[in-house]
Design an enzyme around this catalytic site. Structure first.
Site, PDB file in Angstrom:
ATOM      1  N   GLU A 160     -11.610   4.069  -0.665  1.00  0.00           N
ATOM      2  CA  GLU A 160     -11.976   4.364   0.721  1.00  0.00           C
ATOM      3  C   GLU A 160     -12.846   5.618   0.835  1.00  0.00           C
ATOM      4  OE1 GLU A 160      -8.901   3.653  -0.307  1.00  0.00           O
ATOM      5  OE2 GLU A 160      -7.429   5.110   0.314  1.00  0.00           O
TER       6      GLU A 160
ATOM      7  N   ASN B 193      -5.481  -0.604  -4.017  1.00  0.00           N
ATOM      8  CA  ASN B 193      -5.530   0.408  -5.081  1.00  0.00           C
ATOM      9  C   ASN B 193      -5.218  -0.080  -6.488  1.00  0.00           C
ATOM     10  OD1 ASN B 193      -3.848   2.046  -2.527  1.00  0.00           O
ATOM     11  ND2 ASN B 193      -5.955   2.591  -3.083  1.00  0.00           N
TER      12      ASN B 193
ATOM     13  N   ASP C 107       0.836  -1.214   0.000  1.00  0.00           N
ATOM     14  CA  ASP C 107       0.000   0.000   0.000  1.00  0.00           C
ATOM     15  C   ASP C 107       0.862   1.251   0.000  1.00  0.00           C
ATOM     16  OD1 ASP C 107      -2.638   1.355   2.155  1.00  0.00           O
ATOM     17  OD2 ASP C 107      -2.353   1.443  -0.021  1.00  0.00           O
TER      18      ASP C 107
HETATM   19  C1  LIG Z   1       9.219   3.308  -1.998  1.00  0.00           C
HETATM   20  N1  LIG Z   1       9.488   2.793  -0.700  1.00  0.00           N
HETATM   21  C2  LIG Z   1       8.817   3.153   0.419  1.00  0.00           C
HETATM   22  N2  LIG Z   1       9.300   2.722   1.601  1.00  0.00           N
HETATM   23  C3  LIG Z   1       8.665   3.069   2.743  1.00  0.00           C
HETATM   24  N3  LIG Z   1       7.549   3.823   2.800  1.00  0.00           N
HETATM   25  C4  LIG Z   1       7.049   4.265   1.625  1.00  0.00           C
HETATM   26  C5  LIG Z   1       7.638   3.954   0.390  1.00  0.00           C
HETATM   27  N4  LIG Z   1       6.902   4.520  -0.599  1.00  0.00           N
HETATM   28  C6  LIG Z   1       5.883   5.173   0.013  1.00  0.00           C
HETATM   29  N5  LIG Z   1       5.975   5.026   1.344  1.00  0.00           N
HETATM   30  C7  LIG Z   1       5.026   5.523   2.349  1.00  0.00           C
HETATM   31  O1  LIG Z   1       3.808   4.828   2.084  1.00  0.00           O
HETATM   32  C8  LIG Z   1       2.710   5.749   2.066  1.00  0.00           C
HETATM   33  C9  LIG Z   1       2.308   5.979   0.645  1.00  0.00           C
HETATM   34  C10 LIG Z   1       1.148   5.558   0.180  1.00  0.00           C
HETATM   35  C11 LIG Z   1       0.764   5.833  -1.242  1.00  0.00           C
HETATM   36  N6  LIG Z   1      -0.667   5.626  -1.349  1.00  0.00           N
HETATM   37  C12 LIG Z   1      -1.364   6.315  -2.242  1.00  0.00           C
HETATM   38  O2  LIG Z   1      -0.832   7.111  -3.019  1.00  0.00           O
HETATM   39  C13 LIG Z   1      -2.831   6.148  -2.236  1.00  0.00           C
HETATM   40  C14 LIG Z   1      -3.592   7.097  -2.927  1.00  0.00           C
HETATM   41  C15 LIG Z   1      -4.988   7.002  -2.942  1.00  0.00           C
HETATM   42  C16 LIG Z   1      -5.760   8.005  -3.686  1.00  0.00           C
HETATM   43  C17 LIG Z   1      -6.821   7.613  -4.492  1.00  0.00           C
HETATM   44  C18 LIG Z   1      -7.564   8.575  -5.212  1.00  0.00           C
HETATM   45  C19 LIG Z   1      -7.239   9.924  -5.092  1.00  0.00           C
HETATM   46  F1  LIG Z   1      -7.962  10.861  -5.752  1.00  0.00           F
HETATM   47  C20 LIG Z   1      -6.172  10.321  -4.272  1.00  0.00           C
HETATM   48  C21 LIG Z   1      -5.432   9.372  -3.578  1.00  0.00           C
HETATM   49  C22 LIG Z   1      -5.636   5.967  -2.250  1.00  0.00           C
HETATM   50  C23 LIG Z   1      -4.871   5.029  -1.557  1.00  0.00           C
HETATM   51  O3  LIG Z   1      -5.457   4.011  -0.866  1.00  0.00           O
HETATM   52  C24 LIG Z   1      -3.479   5.099  -1.547  1.00  0.00           C
HETATM   53  O4  LIG Z   1      -2.780   4.125  -0.883  1.00  0.00           O
HETATM   54  C25 LIG Z   1       3.253   7.017   2.702  1.00  0.00           C
HETATM   55  O5  LIG Z   1       3.134   6.931   4.095  1.00  0.00           O
HETATM   56  C26 LIG Z   1       4.709   6.994   2.238  1.00  0.00           C
HETATM   57  O6  LIG Z   1       5.545   7.766   3.073  1.00  0.00           O
HETATM   58 MG   LIG Z   2      -4.080   2.482  -0.382  1.00  0.00          MG
END
Ligand SMILES: CNc1ncnc2c1ncn2[C@@H]1O[C@H](/C=C/CNC(=O)c2cc(-c3ccc(F)cc3)cc(O)c2O)[C@@H](O)[C@H]1O
Ligand SMILES: [Mg+2]
Length: 214
Positions: free
Chosen positions: A199, A170, A141
């Site tokens: 969600e 997603n 996620d």
């Molecule tokens: C790449 N390696 C990585 N290592 C450790 N942590 C990482 C990470 N990449 C990202 N992260 C972390 O995960 C999380 C990122 C999640 C990205 N999720 C989304 O973009 C997302 C986005 C939507 C979304 C859907 C529709 C919309 F209009 C706007 C947003 C819905 C979701 O359920 C999502 O999960 C953050 O906390 C980030 O700091």
């Molecule tokens: Mg998600």
């Protein structure tokens, strides 16, 4: 300066949820996201599908990629048997700090190890640093363009065994087309799609469950 949304989400948990009661933490976050401010937690509808897959797998060793505020961490950890462990990776320090507090409020800190760092840096260190041979269940996620490279990295690091279940959030919205094509076409996975909704909205989204065949 103005607080952040994760800070306001944590405040809502501490105000409305009962310490040590994971369900009340989940309900407080869902209420906050539905009635105050949308946030990218898996949510209650897809969360119920997550619950059913976790209960079916009954995993001892769990990896979560992307903790954010810890909502899915709490959903998963509350279902784990005694002695089971969940390692969750989060490289944003502000989000990690909020998630730590949410996990503690839920009383699940003994089952969860939140590692502040990038998945690509920590996946190769699971064996030597955490003594993990293979994972039984992985929840993806984090950044959507990282699902596929990290899955290949987990394969290369020997962290997947015959029967390991990957569950990806997603797969429709925002979408993970490269990952989906891979797990659906690869002879190494048995994959299926759980149709649901983004969600707290009526938009379509879903989860992809992929069993590694070894
Ligand atoms: C790449 N390696 C990585 N290592 C450790 N942590 C990482 C990470 N990449 C990202 N992260 C972390 O995960 C999380 C990122 C999640 C990205 N999720 C989304 O973009 C997302 C986005 C939507 C979304 C859907 C529709 C919309 F209009 C706007 C947003 C819905 C979701 O359920 C999502 O999960 C953050 O906390 C980030 O700091
Ligand atoms: Mg998600």
């Amino acid at each position: 300066t103005r607080s952040t949304r994760p800070q306001r989400l944590l405040k809502a948990v501490q105000k409305h949820a009962t310490r040590g009661d994971p369900q009340s933490v989940i309900s407080a976050i869902d209420h906050f996201c539905r009635h105050s401010e949308w946030a990218m937690n898996i949510g209650d509808e897809k969360g119920s599908i997550l619950d059913s897959v976790v209960s079916e797998v009954n995993p001892e060793k769990v990896l979560e990629l992307g903790t954010y505020c810890g909502y899915s961490t709490v959903r998963i950890a509350r279902l784990l048997p005694p002695g089971a462990r969940l390692i969750t990776l989060e490289f944003n320090a502000d989000y990690a700090a909020i998630a730590r507090q949410v996990i503690i409020w839920a009383g699940l800190e003994d089952k969860v190890q939140l590692v502040e760092g990038a998945s690509e840096d920590w996946i190769p260190r699971m064996k030597e640093h955490f003594g993990i041979e293979t994972f039984d269940f992985v929840f993806l996620d984090h950044w959507k363009d990282r699902y596929l490279p990290d899955t290949k990295l987990m394969e290369d690091c020997g962290l997947l065994r015959k029967g390991t279940v990957l569950l990806a959030d997603n797969v429709i919205c925002p979408g993970v087309p490269d990952y989906l094509a891979y797990v659906r076409n690869s002879l190494s996975y048995k994959s299926c799609y759980f149709k649901s909704h983004l969600e707290y909205t009526k938009a379509e989204d879903g989860l992809e469950k992929s069993v590694f065949l070894g």
